[in-house]
Enzyme design. Structure first.
Site, PDB file in Angstrom:
ATOM      1  N   GLU A  13       6.175 -14.171 -12.793  1.00  0.00           N
ATOM      2  CA  GLU A  13       5.542 -12.995 -12.176  1.00  0.00           C
ATOM      3  C   GLU A  13       4.995 -12.002 -13.195  1.00  0.00           C
ATOM      4  O   GLU A  13       4.024 -11.325 -12.910  1.00  0.00           O
ATOM      5  CB  GLU A  13       6.440 -12.322 -11.130  1.00  0.00           C
ATOM      6  CG  GLU A  13       7.630 -11.575 -11.653  1.00  0.00           C
ATOM      7  CD  GLU A  13       8.441 -10.916 -10.530  1.00  0.00           C
ATOM      8  OE1 GLU A  13       7.876 -10.534  -9.509  1.00  0.00           O
ATOM      9  OE2 GLU A  13       9.658 -10.792 -10.707  1.00  0.00           O
ATOM     10  N   HIS A  34      15.342 -36.140 -11.166  1.00  0.00           N
ATOM     11  CA  HIS A  34      14.690 -36.675  -9.960  1.00  0.00           C
ATOM     12  C   HIS A  34      13.217 -36.269  -9.895  1.00  0.00           C
ATOM     13  O   HIS A  34      12.620 -36.261  -8.827  1.00  0.00           O
ATOM     14  CB  HIS A  34      15.432 -36.203  -8.706  1.00  0.00           C
ATOM     15  CG  HIS A  34      16.846 -36.697  -8.671  1.00  0.00           C
ATOM     16  ND1 HIS A  34      17.171 -38.005  -8.399  1.00  0.00           N
ATOM     17  CD2 HIS A  34      18.019 -36.065  -8.928  1.00  0.00           C
ATOM     18  CE1 HIS A  34      18.489 -38.162  -8.462  1.00  0.00           C
ATOM     19  NE2 HIS A  34      19.027 -36.987  -8.787  1.00  0.00           N
ATOM     20  N   GLU A  88      15.927 -17.295 -10.781  1.00  0.00           N
ATOM     21  CA  GLU A  88      15.549 -15.910 -11.053  1.00  0.00           C
ATOM     22  C   GLU A  88      14.851 -15.789 -12.414  1.00  0.00           C
ATOM     23  O   GLU A  88      13.860 -15.072 -12.558  1.00  0.00           O
ATOM     24  CB  GLU A  88      16.798 -15.016 -10.968  1.00  0.00           C
ATOM     25  CG  GLU A  88      16.613 -13.564 -11.316  1.00  0.00           C
ATOM     26  CD  GLU A  88      15.586 -12.824 -10.453  1.00  0.00           C
ATOM     27  OE1 GLU A  88      15.113 -13.379  -9.443  1.00  0.00           O
ATOM     28  OE2 GLU A  88      15.227 -11.695 -10.835  1.00  0.00           O
ATOM     29  N   CYS A 135       0.860  -1.170   0.000  1.00  0.00           N
ATOM     30  CA  CYS A 135       0.000   0.000   0.000  1.00  0.00           C
ATOM     31  C   CYS A 135       0.907   1.233   0.000  1.00  0.00           C
ATOM     32  O   CYS A 135       1.967   1.232   0.628  1.00  0.00           O
ATOM     33  CB  CYS A 135      -0.928   0.114   1.201  1.00  0.00           C
ATOM     34  SG  CYS A 135      -2.111  -1.231   1.318  1.00  0.00           S
ATOM     35  N   ARG A 153       3.349   0.021  -5.211  1.00  0.00           N
ATOM     36  CA  ARG A 153       3.154  -0.604  -3.899  1.00  0.00           C
ATOM     37  C   ARG A 153       1.820  -1.336  -3.790  1.00  0.00           C
ATOM     38  O   ARG A 153       1.517  -1.946  -2.768  1.00  0.00           O
ATOM     39  CB  ARG A 153       3.250   0.445  -2.794  1.00  0.00           C
ATOM     40  CG  ARG A 153       4.568   1.196  -2.771  1.00  0.00           C
ATOM     41  CD  ARG A 153       4.552   2.253  -1.698  1.00  0.00           C
ATOM     42  NE  ARG A 153       4.577   1.659  -0.393  1.00  0.00           N
ATOM     43  CZ  ARG A 153       5.681   1.337   0.275  1.00  0.00           C
ATOM     44  NH1 ARG A 153       6.852   1.584  -0.260  1.00  0.00           N
ATOM     45  NH2 ARG A 153       5.614   0.797   1.461  1.00  0.00           N
ATOM     46  N   LYS A 203       5.520  -4.020  -5.187  1.00  0.00           N
ATOM     47  CA  LYS A 203       6.979  -3.905  -5.196  1.00  0.00           C
ATOM     48  C   LYS A 203       7.567  -4.094  -3.801  1.00  0.00           C
ATOM     49  O   LYS A 203       8.608  -4.705  -3.628  1.00  0.00           O
ATOM     50  CB  LYS A 203       7.342  -2.527  -5.746  1.00  0.00           C
ATOM     51  CG  LYS A 203       8.823  -2.278  -5.881  1.00  0.00           C
ATOM     52  CD  LYS A 203       9.353  -2.857  -7.149  1.00  0.00           C
ATOM     53  CE  LYS A 203      10.847  -2.730  -7.274  1.00  0.00           C
ATOM     54  NZ  LYS A 203      11.371  -3.827  -8.106  1.00  0.00           N
ATOM     55  N   LYS A 218      11.068 -14.438 -12.907  1.00  0.00           N
ATOM     56  CA  LYS A 218      10.748 -13.311 -13.800  1.00  0.00           C
ATOM     57  C   LYS A 218       9.615 -13.690 -14.739  1.00  0.00           C
ATOM     58  O   LYS A 218       8.695 -12.926 -14.955  1.00  0.00           O
ATOM     59  CB  LYS A 218      11.955 -12.910 -14.656  1.00  0.00           C
ATOM     60  CG  LYS A 218      13.029 -12.019 -14.134  1.00  0.00           C
ATOM     61  CD  LYS A 218      12.683 -10.700 -13.579  1.00  0.00           C
ATOM     62  CE  LYS A 218      12.061 -10.790 -12.214  1.00  0.00           C
ATOM     63  NZ  LYS A 218      12.899 -10.554 -11.073  1.00  0.00           N
ATOM     64  N   ASN A 254      -1.087   1.839   5.855  1.00  0.00           N
ATOM     65  CA  ASN A 254      -0.291   0.798   5.202  1.00  0.00           C
ATOM     66  C   ASN A 254       0.218  -0.120   6.298  1.00  0.00           C
ATOM     67  O   ASN A 254       0.895   0.344   7.217  1.00  0.00           O
ATOM     68  CB  ASN A 254       0.885   1.442   4.441  1.00  0.00           C
ATOM     69  CG  ASN A 254       1.929   0.413   4.018  1.00  0.00           C
ATOM     70  OD1 ASN A 254       1.595  -0.730   3.761  1.00  0.00           O
ATOM     71  ND2 ASN A 254       3.178   0.838   3.953  1.00  0.00           N
ATOM     72  N   GLY A 255      -0.138  -1.412   6.206  1.00  0.00           N
ATOM     73  CA  GLY A 255       0.294  -2.353   7.242  1.00  0.00           C
ATOM     74  C   GLY A 255      -0.836  -3.296   7.576  1.00  0.00           C
ATOM     75  O   GLY A 255      -1.806  -3.414   6.825  1.00  0.00           O
ATOM     76  N   TRP A 257      -2.941  -2.458  -1.661  1.00  0.00           N
ATOM     77  CA  TRP A 257      -2.687  -3.867  -1.950  1.00  0.00           C
ATOM     78  C   TRP A 257      -3.482  -4.612  -0.888  1.00  0.00           C
ATOM     79  O   TRP A 257      -3.152  -4.566   0.298  1.00  0.00           O
ATOM     80  CB  TRP A 257      -1.194  -4.170  -1.845  1.00  0.00           C
ATOM     81  CG  TRP A 257      -0.851  -5.562  -2.275  1.00  0.00           C
ATOM     82  CD1 TRP A 257      -0.612  -5.978  -3.548  1.00  0.00           C
ATOM     83  CD2 TRP A 257      -0.710  -6.717  -1.446  1.00  0.00           C
ATOM     84  NE1 TRP A 257      -0.333  -7.322  -3.565  1.00  0.00           N
ATOM     85  CE2 TRP A 257      -0.390  -7.811  -2.281  1.00  0.00           C
ATOM     86  CE3 TRP A 257      -0.832  -6.958  -0.081  1.00  0.00           C
ATOM     87  CZ2 TRP A 257      -0.182  -9.093  -1.794  1.00  0.00           C
ATOM     88  CZ3 TRP A 257      -0.627  -8.242   0.404  1.00  0.00           C
ATOM     89  CH2 TRP A 257      -0.297  -9.287  -0.453  1.00  0.00           C
TER      90      TRP A 257
HETATM   91  C1  AGP Z   1      11.123  -9.623  -7.674  1.00  0.00           C
HETATM   92  O1  AGP Z   1      10.928  -9.524  -9.033  1.00  0.00           O
HETATM   93  C2  AGP Z   1       9.939  -9.638  -6.855  1.00  0.00           C
HETATM   94  N1  AGP Z   1       8.979  -8.709  -7.229  1.00  0.00           N
HETATM   95  C3  AGP Z   1      10.097  -9.955  -5.383  1.00  0.00           C
HETATM   96  O2  AGP Z   1      10.415 -11.305  -5.336  1.00  0.00           O
HETATM   97  C4  AGP Z   1      11.120  -9.168  -4.518  1.00  0.00           C
HETATM   98  O3  AGP Z   1      12.416  -9.471  -4.920  1.00  0.00           O
HETATM   99  C5  AGP Z   1      10.893  -9.513  -3.036  1.00  0.00           C
HETATM  100  O4  AGP Z   1       9.619  -9.115  -2.658  1.00  0.00           O
HETATM  101  C6  AGP Z   1      11.929  -8.922  -2.130  1.00  0.00           C
HETATM  102  O5  AGP Z   1      11.896  -7.535  -2.156  1.00  0.00           O
HETATM  103  P1  AGP Z   1      13.074  -6.665  -1.553  1.00  0.00           P
HETATM  104  O6  AGP Z   1      14.282  -6.952  -2.370  1.00  0.00           O
HETATM  105  O7  AGP Z   1      12.595  -5.267  -1.705  1.00  0.00           O
HETATM  106  O8  AGP Z   1      13.253  -7.071  -0.135  1.00  0.00           O
END
Ligand code: AGP
Length: 614
Positions: free
Chosen positions: A494, A510, A487, A2, A27, A609, A491, A100-101, A74
């Site tokens: 997501e 396996h 990674e 948020c 956010r 984010k 990518k 936010n929280g 969010w």
């Molecule tokens: C990455 O593409 C993601 N959106 C997510 O996994 C992110 O890396 C994770 O939430 C950690 O965030 P931070 O690096 O701000 O702690």
């Protein structure tokens, strides 16, 4: 998550808050809302969905006021709809609040407030806060700021809030605990409040980062006053923002993610600045220098992080163990914090986080600190919560990352970890002089090599077109290329919503090998190095089951090129530095596939984010 933003001053608040919400939309984008104080009334405008929905809804309305609060959500408690959108009103409309929280004890507070006659309109945890403040203010006949302070004493959980009230048109009251909040102070005497500095930088560079359990009152007549939850006055520490406005714009690219992918030669160079000189043969991470001996002596280093940052830690584990021979354990922050981990005074815990606000990572660090460990941070966002609670740390200097999918932050994190591993290895004597010198020179050449990989964009776009309709994908790598595979898979899933899995190449047999058929794209990092021959065998195993191979190969490698359905060459480099180069084509592949599938690349569904809730 948020995003919250607020303004009080002489200007019209609506355009400032709206622009701020757009900056904070990374956010969360389940709903957006604004409350403005005008002619003694608080007017609410809220809409499900993106800030643009709110903007459209507000377009034909006469929205005025010199003070207001705004929120981009969010969703945690309650569906993402208009009713659950913030701000939330008190019953008589005299107070409105953004949050936010998560209020963890919201259920018991809600029951209590219902007993006091309050009627709840939304399903959110936040609405309890506004009624609680209202209840306390009326019963105890105290100011709104005092009521906020008393209310927060009854709250368990995380919050960054801003409260606007009809009775105090000249002030806003804000508070934080575990969720970030920044106050901007302009030379004209206006005040800006936001979850991060991005909505503020356009108006002022003078900011105060609130600390946990601090309550700030910004008053047009009396200025900024901060007290803690126990009512002790705190002297505000005013800092100068280093952020530039241009860094927050797309700069001609279609998406922030594409801009950020292309920024990597620069961001990696920025990460080197003042830390690396191959000609003079030195590397130095100033921020953690005084902890280096402790790191060398430590029985082990524990790294905690989430998501992409966790993948960077896995690369760091390979680097630190192989180069500096230091025992490293990498932990998901969310698991670490609830596992009663064995941590003591001799341990070093390093948190890696782009935002520096991730709730689980922050909590893991707090736990480690409480057990006496030394806590260090590798963060991108300057002034973030993690960077402030750690004993020391190194910034990644990647610049603002706005696309929800992390790209340049990852390569910058890996760069910092490489610098760290090299520095420790040299001090500890686990690397020869000649290897040290050659690695420094190779590291310095990485930004130029990243540029060469970026030039493969057209080829990568063509490959993306071939696989854009896939429903599953497998990513394989060995050694430090295994986290790159993880990674790559993250990518793709997501931003394009294709199911993807990253695996150590040898583990494939396996289980995941059962998934392979002629429809399955398998992305393999098959660059020259220790496991090259083994990976080639794994490729053969996939080929034998008719899987489609897309290989990331070292320039000039004919063998794998001939085996693969598609190959993307990356320049030859030291094996330890391959993760930085091999990640770039996977970022571009995901980007193009997502664009071709019509997905919202910068704001993928359900994600935010900065994950400031558990
Ligand atoms: C990455 O593409 C993601 N959106 C997510 O996994 C992110 O890396 C994770 O939430 C950690 O965030 P931070 O690096 O701000 O702690």
């Amino acid at each position: 998550m948020c995003g919250i933003v607020a303004y009080i001053g002489k200007k019209e608040a609506y355009p400032i808050i709206l622009k701020g919400l757009k900056r904070l939309e990374y956010r969360g984008y389940d709903s957006a809302g604004i409350a403005l104080l005008n002619n003694g009334e608080i007017n609410l405008y809220k809409r499900q969905g993106k800030v643009s929905n709110l903007e459209e809804f507000a377009a034909d309305k006469n929205i005025n006021g010199n003070s207001g609060i705004g929120h981009t959500r969010w969703a945690t408690h309650g569906a993402p709809n208009d009713v659950n959108a913030h701000p939330h009103y008190s019953s008589d409309g005299s107070i409105a609040l953004i949050h936010n929280g998560i209020i963890e004890n919201y259920d018991s507070l809600r029951k209590e407030l219902i007993n006091h006659g309050y009627v709840f309109k939304s399903e959110t945890d936040t609405e309890v806060l506004v009624h609680l403040i209202d209840d306390i203010r009326k019963n105890e006949k105290i100011s709104i700021a005092e009521a906020v302070r008393h209310a927060l004493q009854n709250v368990v959980g995380a919050y960054a809030i801003v409260v606007i009230s009809k009775d105090n048109p000249n002030q806003l009251v804000a508070a934080r605990k575990s969720s970030p909040l920044v106050v901007g102070i302009s030379n004209e005497g206006d005040f800006y409040l936001a979850s991060d500095a991005t909505p503020i930088v356009e108006y002022t560079k003078r900011v105060v980062y609130l600390e946990d359990e601090e309550i700030a009152v910004v008053d047009l007549n009396e200025g900024l006053k901060i007290v803690n939850i126990g009512n002790q006055e705190i002297t505000p520490y005013v800092q100068q923002l280093q952020l530039e406005l241009e860094a927050l714009e797309k700069g001609g690219y279609e998406h922030f993610m594409l801009k950020e992918i292309h920024e990597q030669p620069r961001s990696i160079n920025d990460c080197f600045r003042g830390r690396l000189n191959a000609d003079e043969a030195w590397v130095s991470l100033g921020g953690i220098k005084e902890y280096e001996q402790k790191m060398i002596n430590a029985k082990r280093i524990v790294m905690v992080a989430c998501g992409t940052s966790w993948h960077a830690c896995l690369v760091g584990e390979y680097l630190l163990e192989d180069l500096a021979r230091i025992n490293v354990e990498v932990e998901y922050a969310s698991e670490f914090r609830y596992r009663n981990p064995i941590i003591g005074e001799n341990d070093i815990v390093i948190a890696v986080s782009q935002s520096g606000e991730t709730a689980d990572t922050l909590a893991a660090l707090e736990l480690a600190k409480s057990k006496g460990a030394t806590i260090l941070g590798i963060c991108n966002v300057v002034g973030s919560s993690i960077s402030r609670i750690t004993d020391a740390g190194s910034y990644t200097h990647a610049g603002p990352e706005i696309g929800v999918a992390s790209t340049k932050a990852f390569t910058a994190q890996v760069t910092v970890l490489t610098l760290m591993a090299l520095s420790l290895a040299y001090k500890k004597g686990t690397i020869s002089d000649s290897k040290f010198h050659s690695m420094l020179a190779e590291l310095e050449s990485i930004p130029e090599k990243v540029k060469l990989v970026l030039e493969k964009n057209d080829l990568i776009e063509k490959i993306a077109n071939t696989y854009k309709d896939a429903t599953n994908a497998l990513y394989l790598g060995r050694g430090s290329s295994f986290p790159v595979a993880l990674e790559g898979a993250l990518k793709l899933k997501e931003i394009s919503y294709i199911h993807a899995e990253g695996y150590p190449a040898a583990e494939m047999k396996h289980g995941p090998i059962a998934l392979i058929d002629e429809e399955m794209p398998v992305f393999v990092i098959a660059t020259k190095g220790t496991s090259y021959e083994k990976v080639v065998s794994n490729i053969q195993e996939v080929k034998a089951r008719k899987g489609k191979i897309i290989a990331i190969v070292t320039e000039g490698d004919i063998a794998v090129k001939e085996m693969a359905d598609h190959a993307i060459e990356i320049p030859e480099t030291d094996e330890h530095l391959v993760p930085i180069l091999a990640t770039i084509p996977l970022q571009l592949l995901s980007y193009h596939i997502a664009v071709m599938r019509g997905c919202n690349v910068d704001q993928p569904r359900n994600l935010a984010k900065s994950v400031t809730v558990e």
